[in-house]
Design a protein around this motif. Structure first.
Motif, mmCIF file in Angstrom:
data_model
loop_
_atom_site.group_PDB
_atom_site.id
_atom_site.type_symbol
_atom_site.label_atom_id
_atom_site.label_comp_id
_atom_site.label_asym_id
_atom_site.label_seq_id
_atom_site.Cartn_x
_atom_site.Cartn_y
_atom_site.Cartn_z
ATOM 1 N N ALA A 21 0.856 -1.189 0.000
ATOM 2 C CA ALA A 21 0.000 0.000 0.000
ATOM 3 C C ALA A 21 0.893 1.240 0.000
ATOM 4 C CB ALA A 21 -0.911 0.007 1.219
ATOM 5 N N TYR A 22 0.476 2.261 -0.750
ATOM 6 C CA TYR A 22 1.279 3.472 -0.905
ATOM 7 C C TYR A 22 0.424 4.724 -0.779
ATOM 8 C CZ TYR A 22 5.104 0.725 -2.910
ATOM 9 O OH TYR A 22 6.129 -0.168 -3.105
ATOM 10 N N VAL A 23 1.047 5.783 -0.260
ATOM 11 C CA VAL A 23 0.514 7.132 -0.389
ATOM 12 C C VAL A 23 1.273 7.769 -1.540
ATOM 13 C CG1 VAL A 23 0.429 9.429 0.660
ATOM 14 C CG2 VAL A 23 -0.181 7.442 2.005
ATOM 15 N N LEU A 24 0.547 8.438 -2.413
ATOM 16 C CA LEU A 24 1.157 9.135 -3.539
ATOM 17 C C LEU A 24 0.934 10.624 -3.362
ATOM 18 C CD1 LEU A 24 0.244 6.221 -4.531
ATOM 19 C CD2 LEU A 24 0.453 7.162 -6.803
ATOM 20 N N ASP A 25 2.030 11.360 -3.291
ATOM 21 C CA ASP A 25 1.955 12.816 -3.197
ATOM 22 C C ASP A 25 2.283 13.418 -4.555
ATOM 23 O OD1 ASP A 25 1.337 13.531 -0.375
ATOM 24 O OD2 ASP A 25 3.109 12.301 0.013
ATOM 25 N N LEU A 26 1.635 14.512 -4.839
ATOM 26 C CA LEU A 26 1.840 15.193 -6.111
ATOM 27 C C LEU A 26 3.191 15.894 -6.155
ATOM 28 C CD1 LEU A 26 -1.627 16.962 -6.509
ATOM 29 C CD2 LEU A 26 -0.887 14.807 -7.543
ATOM 30 N N GLU A 27 3.778 15.914 -7.329
ATOM 31 C CA GLU A 27 4.931 16.759 -7.602
ATOM 32 C C GLU A 27 4.410 17.890 -8.480
ATOM 33 O OE1 GLU A 27 9.095 14.811 -7.792
ATOM 34 O OE2 GLU A 27 7.745 13.515 -8.954
ATOM 35 N N LYS A 28 4.084 18.985 -7.829
ATOM 36 C CA LYS A 28 3.439 20.096 -8.529
ATOM 37 C C LYS A 28 4.462 20.935 -9.286
ATOM 38 C CE LYS A 28 -0.253 20.493 -5.110
ATOM 39 N NZ LYS A 28 -0.900 21.363 -4.115
ATOM 40 N N ARG A 29 4.088 21.313 -10.488
ATOM 41 C CA ARG A 29 4.839 22.271 -11.292
ATOM 42 C C ARG A 29 3.893 23.448 -11.495
ATOM 43 N NH1 ARG A 29 8.000 18.582 -10.374
ATOM 44 N NH2 ARG A 29 9.073 17.262 -11.852
ATOM 45 N N GLY A 30 4.252 24.607 -10.973
ATOM 46 C CA GLY A 30 3.289 25.693 -11.040
ATOM 47 C C GLY A 30 3.880 27.065 -11.216
ATOM 48 N N ILE A 65 -5.445 7.707 6.645
ATOM 49 C CA ILE A 65 -4.720 8.805 6.009
ATOM 50 C C ILE A 65 -5.716 9.864 5.576
ATOM 51 C CG2 ILE A 65 -3.250 9.437 4.037
ATOM 52 C CD1 ILE A 65 -3.125 5.933 4.602
ATOM 53 N N GLU A 66 -5.441 11.118 5.917
ATOM 54 C CA GLU A 66 -6.305 12.192 5.441
ATOM 55 C C GLU A 66 -5.940 12.519 4.002
ATOM 56 O OE1 GLU A 66 -7.496 16.816 6.319
ATOM 57 O OE2 GLU A 66 -7.002 15.539 8.045
ATOM 58 N N ILE A 67 -6.955 12.490 3.146
ATOM 59 C CA ILE A 67 -6.774 12.914 1.766
ATOM 60 C C ILE A 67 -7.789 14.026 1.506
ATOM 61 C CG2 ILE A 67 -5.806 10.719 0.983
ATOM 62 C CD1 ILE A 67 -8.501 10.001 -0.234
ATOM 63 N N SER A 68 -7.388 14.995 0.705
ATOM 64 C CA SER A 68 -8.267 16.135 0.472
ATOM 65 C C SER A 68 -7.983 16.764 -0.879
ATOM 66 C CB SER A 68 -8.060 17.185 1.575
ATOM 67 O OG SER A 68 -6.790 17.789 1.441
ATOM 68 N N GLU A 69 -8.904 17.616 -1.296
ATOM 69 C CA GLU A 69 -8.659 18.352 -2.535
ATOM 70 C C GLU A 69 -7.456 19.265 -2.360
ATOM 71 O OE1 GLU A 69 -11.494 21.519 -3.726
ATOM 72 O OE2 GLU A 69 -12.433 21.173 -1.780
ATOM 73 N N ASP A 70 -7.173 19.712 -1.156
ATOM 74 C CA ASP A 70 -6.041 20.610 -0.915
ATOM 75 C C ASP A 70 -4.703 19.888 -0.945
ATOM 76 O OD1 ASP A 70 -7.705 22.836 -0.674
ATOM 77 O OD2 ASP A 70 -7.908 22.581 1.498
ATOM 78 N N ASN A 71 -4.616 18.693 -0.317
ATOM 79 C CA ASN A 71 -3.306 18.024 -0.296
ATOM 80 C C ASN A 71 -3.069 17.155 -1.530
ATOM 81 O OD1 ASN A 71 -4.426 15.407 0.237
ATOM 82 N ND2 ASN A 71 -4.072 15.585 2.438
ATOM 83 N N GLY A 72 -4.120 16.836 -2.282
ATOM 84 C CA GLY A 72 -3.965 16.109 -3.532
ATOM 85 C C GLY A 72 -3.452 14.687 -3.401
ATOM 86 N N ARG A 73 -3.386 14.177 -2.195
ATOM 87 C CA ARG A 73 -2.851 12.828 -1.974
ATOM 88 C C ARG A 73 -3.755 11.768 -2.587
ATOM 89 N NH1 ARG A 73 -0.204 11.967 3.922
ATOM 90 N NH2 ARG A 73 1.837 12.135 2.943
ATOM 91 N N GLN A 74 -3.120 10.661 -2.964
ATOM 92 C CA GLN A 74 -3.832 9.480 -3.423
ATOM 93 C C GLN A 74 -3.346 8.295 -2.593
ATOM 94 O OE1 GLN A 74 -4.541 9.388 -7.954
ATOM 95 N NE2 GLN A 74 -2.444 10.109 -7.702
ATOM 96 N N ILE A 75 -4.158 7.251 -2.587
ATOM 97 C CA ILE A 75 -3.752 6.025 -1.904
ATOM 98 C C ILE A 75 -3.886 4.875 -2.889
ATOM 99 C CG2 ILE A 75 -4.147 4.469 0.033
ATOM 100 C CD1 ILE A 75 -5.352 6.856 1.521
ATOM 101 N N TYR A 76 -2.821 4.093 -2.992
ATOM 102 C CA TYR A 76 -2.814 2.874 -3.796
ATOM 103 C C TYR A 76 -3.085 1.726 -2.839
ATOM 104 C CZ TYR A 76 -1.191 -0.916 -6.775
ATOM 105 O OH TYR A 76 -1.109 -2.071 -7.507
ATOM 106 N N ILE A 77 -4.170 1.002 -3.083
ATOM 107 C CA ILE A 77 -4.609 -0.069 -2.195
ATOM 108 C C ILE A 77 -4.513 -1.385 -2.952
ATOM 109 C CG2 ILE A 77 -6.484 -0.906 -0.733
ATOM 110 C CD1 ILE A 77 -7.659 2.010 -0.971
ATOM 111 N N PRO A 78 -3.652 -2.300 -2.520
ATOM 112 C CA PRO A 78 -3.543 -3.583 -3.229
ATOM 113 C C PRO A 78 -4.729 -4.503 -2.946
ATOM 114 C CG PRO A 78 -2.001 -3.501 -1.391
ATOM 115 C CD PRO A 78 -2.723 -2.184 -1.411
ATOM 116 N N LYS A 79 -4.791 -5.594 -3.696
ATOM 117 C CA LYS A 79 -5.816 -6.607 -3.447
ATOM 118 C C LYS A 79 -5.659 -7.141 -2.031
ATOM 119 C CE LYS A 79 -6.311 -8.144 -8.186
ATOM 120 N NZ LYS A 79 -6.373 -9.257 -9.113
#
Length: 175
Positions: A11-20, A101-115
């Motif tokens: 299982a992983y948390v994915l954080d954005l690498e923002k270019r802005g 894990i808190e995920i929100s529109e502000d932090n942009g985090r995703q969670i990868y959930i395996p089988k």
């Protein structure tokens, strides 16, 4: 994307690498090459979303069985959620353990959930939305769930009386 493996293997948390700049930002939310480097599933067959009108709505803990088990890639597109994953892989050294894990529109985090995981979430704001990709088609008759307050797992939800569906209220004890 920045991949951080959780204590629950696979299982992983994915954080954005923002270019802005002053207009906003750009970020990738999926790249098959980056997923493949970590030997993560890159084949998703269905995209789903859930809109939740009220804060303190709890959905879960859901999973599919008998060959319909899903990999999920979840993201909060509006509002904020406490996303919870529970390892129910019987042969796993972390069986019965969970991550919240808190995920929100502000932090942009995703969670990868395996089988082999049950998944649920609690809305932390009104009008929160979750969007997720799954690796298997929804299969009626192969859906299952664990009650949010099942004593076998002792998930520490930050609420005592959430808004629940009738179905989520009556799942039997996991044992």
């Amino acid at each position: 994307m920045i991949f951080t493996e959780l204590k629950l293997k696979g299982a992983y948390v994915l954080d954005l690498e923002k270019r802005g700049d002053n207009r906003g930002f750009f970020a990738r939310t999926f790249c098959a090459n980056e997923f493949a480097e970590l030997k993560l599933n890159t084949q998703f067959v269905q995209g789903n979303m859930s809109h939740n009108a009220f804060k303190n709505t709890l959905r879960g803990m859901h999973y599919q069985t008998d060959g319909a088990e899903e990999v999920k890639l979840v993201r909060c597109t509006k509002g904020a959620l406490l996303d919870v994953i529970l390892d129910i892989r019987k042969d796993s050294p972390t069986f019965g353990q969970y991550e919240a894990i808190e995920i929100s529109e502000d932090n942009g985090r995703q969670i990868y959930i395996p089988k082999g995981f049950a998944h649920g979430f609690l809305t932390l704001q009104n009008n929160s939305e979750i969007a997720y990709l799954v690796s298997e088609f929804y299969t009626p008759g192969k859906e299952a769930g664990i009650r949010w307050d099942d004593p076998a797992f002792k998930i520490d939800w930050p609420i005592k009386d959430p808004i629940l569906s009738d179905k989520d209220k009556v799942y039997p004890d996991y044992k």
